[in-house]
Design an enzyme around this catalytic site. Structure first.
Site, mmCIF file in Angstrom:
data_model
loop_
_atom_site.group_PDB
_atom_site.id
_atom_site.type_symbol
_atom_site.label_atom_id
_atom_site.label_comp_id
_atom_site.label_asym_id
_atom_site.label_seq_id
_atom_site.Cartn_x
_atom_site.Cartn_y
_atom_site.Cartn_z
ATOM 1 N N PRO A 107 44.241 46.696 40.030
ATOM 2 C CA PRO A 107 45.311 46.437 39.059
ATOM 3 C C PRO A 107 44.772 46.468 37.636
ATOM 4 C CG PRO A 107 44.614 44.398 40.120
ATOM 5 C CD PRO A 107 43.897 45.503 40.821
ATOM 6 N N GLY A 109 46.058 46.275 33.392
ATOM 7 C CA GLY A 109 47.148 45.924 32.494
ATOM 8 C C GLY A 109 47.339 46.949 31.394
ATOM 9 N N SER A 136 49.538 45.578 38.480
ATOM 10 C CA SER A 136 49.257 44.309 37.809
ATOM 11 C C SER A 136 50.534 43.626 37.337
ATOM 12 C CB SER A 136 48.354 44.567 36.597
ATOM 13 O OG SER A 136 48.223 43.409 35.800
ATOM 14 N N TYR A 160 49.344 37.054 38.550
ATOM 15 C CA TYR A 160 48.859 35.983 37.694
ATOM 16 C C TYR A 160 49.926 34.893 37.723
ATOM 17 C CZ TYR A 160 45.505 39.185 35.421
ATOM 18 O OH TYR A 160 44.487 40.060 35.147
ATOM 19 N N THR A 186 45.033 36.664 41.545
ATOM 20 C CA THR A 186 43.858 36.670 40.679
ATOM 21 C C THR A 186 43.629 35.276 40.114
ATOM 22 O OG1 THR A 186 44.166 38.995 40.139
ATOM 23 C CG2 THR A 186 42.825 37.691 38.626
ATOM 24 N N LYS A 276 41.505 37.287 44.468
ATOM 25 C CA LYS A 276 40.641 38.134 43.645
ATOM 26 C C LYS A 276 40.013 37.313 42.513
ATOM 27 C CE LYS A 276 40.900 42.454 40.966
ATOM 28 N NZ LYS A 276 40.380 41.935 39.682
ATOM 29 N N HIS A 300 36.091 40.106 37.136
ATOM 30 C CA HIS A 300 37.148 40.679 36.297
ATOM 31 C C HIS A 300 36.606 41.814 35.417
ATOM 32 C CE1 HIS A 300 41.421 39.634 35.529
ATOM 33 N NE2 HIS A 300 41.249 40.409 34.460
ATOM 34 N N GLY A 333 32.024 47.248 38.102
ATOM 35 C CA GLY A 333 30.842 48.060 37.875
ATOM 36 C C GLY A 333 30.735 49.332 38.679
ATOM 37 N N ILE A 334 31.709 49.625 39.541
ATOM 38 C CA ILE A 334 31.611 50.800 40.418
ATOM 39 C C ILE A 334 31.865 52.073 39.610
ATOM 40 C CG2 ILE A 334 32.686 52.017 42.357
ATOM 41 C CD1 ILE A 334 33.206 49.227 43.583
ATOM 42 N N MET A 335 30.882 52.985 39.642
ATOM 43 C CA MET A 335 30.989 54.240 38.896
ATOM 44 C C MET A 335 30.667 55.469 39.748
ATOM 45 S SD MET A 335 31.921 53.894 35.641
ATOM 46 C CE MET A 335 31.118 55.157 34.636
ATOM 47 N N GLY A 354 38.589 50.205 38.733
ATOM 48 C CA GLY A 354 39.473 49.969 37.602
ATOM 49 C C GLY A 354 39.186 50.959 36.489
ATOM 50 N N ARG A 355 38.067 50.772 35.792
ATOM 51 C CA ARG A 355 37.737 51.678 34.687
ATOM 52 C C ARG A 355 37.599 53.119 35.162
ATOM 53 N NH1 ARG A 355 34.913 46.978 33.440
ATOM 54 N NH2 ARG A 355 35.324 46.087 31.357
#
Length: 427
Positions: A107, A109, A136, A160, A186, A276, A300, A333-335, A354-355
């Protein structure tokens, strides 16, 4: 002496093979992206600084995010040889239903700020790929819009808890009625983290069109045109959506939520429930006692408490202690697909991006999200083959060594143990 001769045309012809030019600029740039880092580079060029920094940034000095990514780099794989890896299976069941890959979309935002297609693009791409998509509470597309975009795929809703409990649970009810199968509660945002990039950029919602914003956006005409010609940016689930993200969080989110409240939420949700934001073993055990279906080890994305525990470092102990009783998921941190495979080997049932997803979205909209999923899927399969395994079930802790840069001193270990043993008072 080397004998030389004048080359003949018939000898040169097989060497002179040219690809047909790709006239579609989006397809051309996405095809050139071979890694998530490549997509990040494209995204940074195409997205105004304030929006890119909102995605890229973390809390304070951004140490948590840097450490999380470093932890994935600091692994050593242990492959087996002479195995038949002509076929590999990258899917299995997660929370009682099949997934095609051991990762899904986390998720995020204010997603339409990054690229106008937003959550709709993410949910469509996830549906095609056979992986879950998470919406989200702070999303910019509604529950119903995501369901319409991904009618047959797995949609999860991230909650949330607001100070207005009735409104929070009304969203939960809408998600259940729309057929969302999993609720992600979360729990690591009692207050907003100090996201300094946003403060320095003057980032607000809706975006403030200062002179600096306009100048920065001018070299990015596609983003600018999309911003001006589509629906105004707002949070789909909020009536009030002005101010900074931190101001919204601090004014709306409920800092009193505790384990008792979680049990109350659990009783009202008909589907699977995952908590989460878990960051220690003691809390993980307590959540198992509450009967949750899964926990997500997460800080997060480094956006809350700087210097928080590294989820990937916590994974082996948590998976060993509670993995037989509940599913253990992981984010932050997963890339790469190798990061995902390492996580599964050390006990995770599932991972979330996410990123990495947002880099693809910013690089090329829905097609960019497709490219993110394609890159990670290919990396997962290739890493498994090179390790000599045919299925996720064959991955074990023996396939991975976590190389350590940061070692806690003895006094810190004792203090941490004492903290874990401290009982939590329930209202």
């Amino acid at each position: 002496m080397v004998q030389r001769r004048i080359p003949k045309i018939k000898d040169l012809a097989p060497l002179m093979q040219f690809k047909s030019p790709e006239l579609n600029a989006r397809k051309r740039r996405l095809a050139a992206a071979l890694t998530i880092q490549d997509l990040r580079t494209i995204a940074k060029k195409r997205t105004p600084k304030a929006a890119f920094d909102y995605t890229e940034g973390a809390a304070e000095a951004e140490i948590s995010l840097a450490r999380a990514r470093q932890a994935f780099e600091d692994i050593e794989f242990h492959p087996s040889i002479l195995r038949d890896v002509s076929t590999v299976s990258t899917g299995w069941n997660v929370l009682g239903a099949p997934v095609a890959q051991p990762f899904g979309i986390a998720p995020t935002g204010f997603t339409r700020m990054m690229q106008t297609e937003g959550e709709v693009a993410g949910s469509r791409a996830a549906g095609r790929a056979g992986i879950p998509f998470s919406l989200s509470t702070m999303g910019t597309s509604s529950i119903e819009e995501v369901k319409a975009a991904n009618p047959h795929g797995r949609n999860w809703f991230q909650l949330y808890m607001w100070k207005d409990r009735d409104r929070s649970m009304a969203l939960v009810d809408r998600a259940a009625k729309a057929g969302f199968d999993t609720l992600l509660v979360t729990v690591d945002v009692p207050v907003a983290g100090a996201r300094l990039r946003d403060k320095r950029n003057g980032f607000s919602i809706p975006p403030a069109l200062t002179l600096g914003t306009v100048v920065n956006a001018l070299p990015r005409p596609e983003w600018w045109i999309n911003f001006l010609t589509t629906e105004p940016l707002s949070f789909a689930s909020l009536d009030r959506s002005s101010g900074t993200v931190a101001e919204l969080i601090d004014s709306m989110f409920d800092p009193t939520v505790d384990f008792e409240d979680l049990a109350w939420i659990r009783a009202q949700w008909p589907g699977k429930i995952v908590v989460k934001g878990v960051q220690n073993l003691s809390d993980a055990k307590r959540l198992v006692d509450l009967g949750v279906d899964g926990i997500t080890l997460s800080n997060h994305g480094g956006r809350q408490l700087d210097r928080a525990p590294i989820p990937f470092r916590l994974l082996p102990d948590v998976a060993r202690e509670v993995g037989q009783h509940t599913e253990v998921h992981l984010d932050t941190g997963i890339m790469s697909g190798a990061d995902i495979v390492a996580s599964i080997a050390l006990g995770a049932r599932f991972t979330m991006i996410g990123r990495a997803y947002l880099y693809g979205l910013m690089a090329g909209g829905e097609a960019g999200v497709d490219r993110t999923i394609q890159i990670l899927s290919e990396q997962v399969a290739r890493t498994m083959r090179l390790l000599g395994v045919n299925s996720l079930e064959e991955l074990t802790p023996g396939h991975v060594t976590q190389l350590t840069r940061l070692q806690p001193v003895a006094s810190a270990l004792v203090a941490a143990a004492e903290t874990v043993r401290t009982p939590v008072t329930v209202k």
